[in-house]
Every structure is written in structure tokens, then in C-alpha cells.
Design an enzyme around this catalytic site. Structure first.
Site, PDB file in Angstrom:
ATOM      1  N   THR A  38       0.813  -1.218   0.000  1.00  0.00           N
ATOM      2  CA  THR A  38       0.000   0.000   0.000  1.00  0.00           C
ATOM      3  C   THR A  38       0.846   1.267   0.000  1.00  0.00           C
ATOM      4  O   THR A  38       0.312   2.366  -0.107  1.00  0.00           O
ATOM      5  CB  THR A  38      -0.966   0.025   1.205  1.00  0.00           C
ATOM      6  OG1 THR A  38      -0.237  -0.298   2.390  1.00  0.00           O
ATOM      7  CG2 THR A  38      -2.086  -0.985   1.018  1.00  0.00           C
ATOM      8  N   HIS A  43       8.714   0.197   5.759  1.00  0.00           N
ATOM      9  CA  HIS A  43       9.095   0.881   6.995  1.00  0.00           C
ATOM     10  C   HIS A  43       9.752  -0.152   7.918  1.00  0.00           C
ATOM     11  O   HIS A  43       9.784  -1.352   7.588  1.00  0.00           O
ATOM     12  CB  HIS A  43       7.899   1.574   7.657  1.00  0.00           C
ATOM     13  CG  HIS A  43       6.721   0.689   7.912  1.00  0.00           C
ATOM     14  ND1 HIS A  43       6.702  -0.280   8.908  1.00  0.00           N
ATOM     15  CD2 HIS A  43       5.516   0.605   7.313  1.00  0.00           C
ATOM     16  CE1 HIS A  43       5.544  -0.902   8.906  1.00  0.00           C
ATOM     17  NE2 HIS A  43       4.799  -0.388   7.933  1.00  0.00           N
ATOM     18  N   HIS A  46       8.566  -3.696   8.728  1.00  0.00           N
ATOM     19  CA  HIS A  46       8.726  -4.806   7.779  1.00  0.00           C
ATOM     20  C   HIS A  46      10.053  -5.548   7.981  1.00  0.00           C
ATOM     21  O   HIS A  46      10.236  -6.640   7.447  1.00  0.00           O
ATOM     22  CB  HIS A  46       8.724  -4.284   6.335  1.00  0.00           C
ATOM     23  CG  HIS A  46       7.407  -3.743   5.881  1.00  0.00           C
ATOM     24  ND1 HIS A  46       7.200  -2.408   5.602  1.00  0.00           N
ATOM     25  CD2 HIS A  46       6.218  -4.358   5.651  1.00  0.00           C
ATOM     26  CE1 HIS A  46       5.946  -2.229   5.206  1.00  0.00           C
ATOM     27  NE2 HIS A  46       5.334  -3.389   5.230  1.00  0.00           N
ATOM     28  N   ARG A  84      -9.162  -1.945   3.835  1.00  0.00           N
ATOM     29  CA  ARG A  84      -8.239  -1.052   3.125  1.00  0.00           C
ATOM     30  C   ARG A  84      -8.843  -0.566   1.819  1.00  0.00           C
ATOM     31  O   ARG A  84      -9.763  -1.152   1.280  1.00  0.00           O
ATOM     32  CB  ARG A  84      -6.933  -1.794   2.853  1.00  0.00           C
ATOM     33  CG  ARG A  84      -6.248  -2.225   4.139  1.00  0.00           C
ATOM     34  CD  ARG A  84      -5.154  -3.227   3.848  1.00  0.00           C
ATOM     35  NE  ARG A  84      -4.564  -3.694   5.092  1.00  0.00           N
ATOM     36  CZ  ARG A  84      -3.743  -4.722   5.176  1.00  0.00           C
ATOM     37  NH1 ARG A  84      -3.430  -5.400   4.106  1.00  0.00           N
ATOM     38  NH2 ARG A  84      -3.235  -5.082   6.320  1.00  0.00           N
TER      39      ARG A  84
END
Length: 430
Positions: A38, A43, A46, A84
Site C-alpha cells: 500500500t 518501513h 517490515h 483497506r
């Protein structure tokens, strides 16, 4: 040290299915970790899964990164309360390419080695999967009782839950299980790894492989990373710590790791670096003898910053870190790029002054007491000059008659004013 032993001493295994060690000893094995596409950057949340894949490849096995182009479009009940937004395919492919470029810093995608990494996108096999195909080929193999027994589902359907769960989210474990089944069939992938909150979804995949293909597959999960103070790992007041420097500057990235607590640093250095067990244990012992020197945090910050960015970015971050607290010079300020400069002085009061003032030359007292109103009066400012309490661009300025010109500006835009040791003000020529 085997792959499992490596993860165990690093504190990176929360749960695993029996028999996986024998499987890894028997043959080269493929394993995958799923990543949500997405955003066009990873970041640090992860990084645990990425480091698991890194160790897996170092141990001689084949890592697969699954970009969740399809699963990223719906909610995962394990921890999420809302579904989402749908991504268009163009955005999805852009994000996928960006993530591959970042992951290339950790994994070997491009060599001709037998265990070279691969990236796949579940959108490629899910986009043409009709609802009728799904309920016929997947849904009939897993009972509702089995799906309801998962902790992630039970939590969302409990009396305490205020959000409930949509049908879309309820079927998420079947969609993720379909990914594992697809990779088992097409890539002979026998292991999925992920966070401990994914255990239910992953084991649904192993069950689907058993029931549909008569095959055997395994699951390994890592603990969810927490902070000693109970705060959420990887989050700051300004949001996620990203790997892409356009979202999080190398200076801010370095500062995040440098400012970890002693307890967290001891945990993180095992998880987020490749430093050997012997060296980590020596570093921890050295740190405990003199914790005020913060040797553990310094080494952690260096290793991760160099791994994600570069040695040059690390050195700039160190130099920038010393500016507020050390003996910096105007030259040191001029070496910083503008993003790093602004990161260092984030939160410092700013005053805008027309750039023409500097082009014409402006009296320093007039500039600081009238044009910018940094100081309440010219008289007080002159007394500060007399007491040698004013610095410009980190260098003491004794001359109250100084004419400030554009040559004094950092990056042709900024003048850093300092009163005493700790009070900073930033004048911006605009």
C-alpha cells in the site's frame, strides 16, 4: 549454526510447526513472507520479516517475497479494524518495483544461484479468480468451525469487540491460504514466515495444502516487536520510520536507533543486524560496564543505518548529531544537505525575513531585534553581544556592528542564531 538455531538465539522465533528443521536439513527449501504494497516504501516494521528471509538465504535456502496486491485490497482481521482502500494496478506495480529495489539491498534477486530470491504478486493469480471458482476450489476444503477457531477471528467476534467482522475479512485466511497453495504448486514453496499475529492465517495455508494436495508445509512466526516502555515499535510522533530517505531522512533514521533504551537496544541488535553471537555478547557486556557511553545504541544505529542507507549517510548523521551538543562549525553546517539540516533543527523557532535584506546587507542588531524579532529589544541584544553570548551558525560572534549578507546564509537560505548554549533560532531568507 543452522537457520533455526540462528533465529532462536536472536529471539526471532515465536512459534514453529514440528518437522521444519528436518525439512531444511533434507533439501534446499523455498519460504515466503508477505508484504503489503500500500506504500512505495518499506518501513522498519517490515524489517523483521525481511531479516528472516535474509538469514534464510544466507543459510542456503530460497526466499520468496510475496507482494500482497490482492490481499492488500482487503482487511486482515489480525489487528486491523478497518478494510483497506482498493489500489489501482498502476499504483500497485509502481509500489512493487519500489519495494523490490529496496529489498535488493538485503536479498540476492539477480544472480544465477539456485537460491536467488524471487518476488511474486498475488494479484497476478487472484485477479481472474471468480467467486464461484473460489468457493468451489478453496472454500469447500476448510470448515467454518476451523476458521472460527482462529484467535484473530474469535477476538473480533467476541462480546468485547465493537467493530465486528465483515465477510471479506472473515475469508481473509482463505485468501492467504490460497497464496500458500499457489506457491506450493508453482514454486514448491513449503514454508511461510510472518509475525505471530499471522499464525492462524499461515496454518490455514498448511491445512489447505494438506487437504487439497496431500502435501506437507510448515509455518514459522516471529514475536511482534515491542518496546520496553510499552510503546509501539517503529512509530514516532511524526509517524512511521520509513526506509526511503524521502520519507525519513538518514539523520532521523539514525536518531531513532540511537535513542532506544538499553533493554530495547540489546534486543534490537540481535534482530536487525547480522553481527555474530560472540560479538553481540561482547558488546552487551561492554555496555553493561559503562551504560552511560551508550556503546550498544551507537553500534546498533551504525549497523542499521549503513545497511539501509550508506556509510556516507551514516557519517553525515553522526556529524549532524554532534551539531546540537558538540563543537560544530559553520563548515559542518554547510556540509549538511537541506533535509538533514532541517531535521537537526526541527522544532527550533523560525523567523522569515525577506531575502533582499541579506542581498543589500543588514545590521545584525536590526536583523535580530527588528526584522526577525528574535530578541525583544536592541538594548538586550547588545548586552548579549557584549557578554559573548551570541553565536551565528555555531560560531561565537562578538561584533554587534556586524553586517549580515547572503554569504552568511547556510544553503543560501538559513541563518542559525544561538543564545548561550541551548537556545536556538532559525532565520529563513524567503
Amino acid at each position: 549454526m543452522s537457520f533455526i538455531e540462528e533465529l532462536q538465539w536472536r529471539g526471532m522465533i515465536h512459534d514453529m510447526m514440528p518437522g521444519i528443521e528436518e525439512q531444511l536439513e533434507k533439501e534446499l527449501t523455498s519460504a515466503y513472507v508477505g508484504i503489503d504494497p500500500t506504500a512505495d516504501s518499506l518501513h522498519i516494521g517490515h524489517l523483521v520479516g525481511v531479516m528472516m528471509l535474509k538469514h534464510f538465504q544466507v543459510a542456503g535456502h530460497k526466499p520468496i517475497v510475496l507482494v500482497g496486491g490482492a490481499t492488500g485490497m482487503i482487511g486482515d482481521p489480525s489487528g486491523k479494524s478497518q478494510e483497506r482502500n482498493l489500489l489501482d494496478e498502476k499504483t500497485l506495480r509502481h509500489n512493487q518495483e519500489c519495494l523490490r529495489n529496496q529489498l535488493s539491498g538485503f536479498l540476492d534477486f539477480d544472480s544465477d544461484a539456485e537460491n536467488a530470491a524471487e518476488m511474486v504478486n498475488n494479484y497476478d493469480w487472484m485477479k481472474d479468480f471468480s467467486f464461484l471458482d473460489f468457493i468451489r476450489d478453496i472454500g469447500k476444503h476448510i470448515t467454518v468451525n476451523y476458521m472460527m477457531s482462529k484467535d484473530s477471528v474469535k477476538k473480533r467476534l467476541s462480546a468485547d469487540s465493537k467493530t465486528g467482522m465483515s465477510f471479506t475479512e472473515f475469508t481473509y485466511q482463505l485468501v492467504q491460504g490460497t497464496d500458500f497453495l499457489e506457491l506450493y504448486k508453482s514454486k514448491n514453496c513449503k514454508l511461510q514466515m510472518g509475525g505471530s499475529d499471522q499464525w492462524g492465517n499461515i496454518t490455514t495455508g498448511t491445512e489447505l495444502i494438506r487437504r487439497k494436495e496431500g502435501g506437507q508445509a510448515w509455518a514459522i512466526t516471529c514475536p511482534l516487536i515491542t518496546k520496553a516502555d510499552g510503546g509501539k515499535f517503529g512509530k514516532t510522533e511524526s509517524g512511521n520510520i520509513w526506509l526511503d530517505p524521502k520519507y525519513t531522512s538518514p539523520y532521523k533514521f539514525y536518531q531513532f536507533w540511537l535513542n532506544t533504551s538499553d533493554e530495547d537496544a540489546e534486543k534490537y541488535i540481535k534482530i536487525f543486524t547480522l553481527i555474530s553471537r560472540e560479538e553481540v555478547e561482547a558488546l552487551v557486556a561492554e555496555h553493561k560496564e559503562a551504560p552511560h557511553l551508550r556503546k550498544l545504541q551507537q553500534r546498533l544505529a551504525k549497523e542499521v543505518t549503513v545497511m539501509i542507507h550508506s556509510e556516507a549517510d551514516y557519517e553525515m548523521a553522526v556529524e549532524a548529531s554532534q551539531i546540537l551538543f558538540g563543537r560544530a562549525t559553520a563548515d559542518a553546517l554547510r556540509k549538511l544537505d537541506e533535509d538533514t539540516f532541517l531535521s537537526v533543527f526541527e522544532g527550533v523557532p523560525q523567523f522569515n525575513v525577506d531575502k533582499s535584506e541579506f542581498e543589500n546587507g543588514v545590521d545584525v542588531v536590526e536583523l535580530l531585534a527588528v526584522k526577525a524579532e528574535v530578541f525583544p529589544s536592541k538594548g538586550e541584544l547588545r548586552r548579549l553581544f557584549k557578554g559573548n553570548a551570541i553565536s551565528l551558525n555555531k560560531e561565537k560572534e562578538p561584533n554587534a556592528e556586524l553586517v549580515v549578507t547572503k554569504e552568511h546564509l547556510i544553503a543560501d537560505k538559513y541563518l542559525l542564531v544561538q543564545k548561550g548554549k541551548k537556545n536556538y533560532f532559525l532565520i529563513v531568507a524567503c
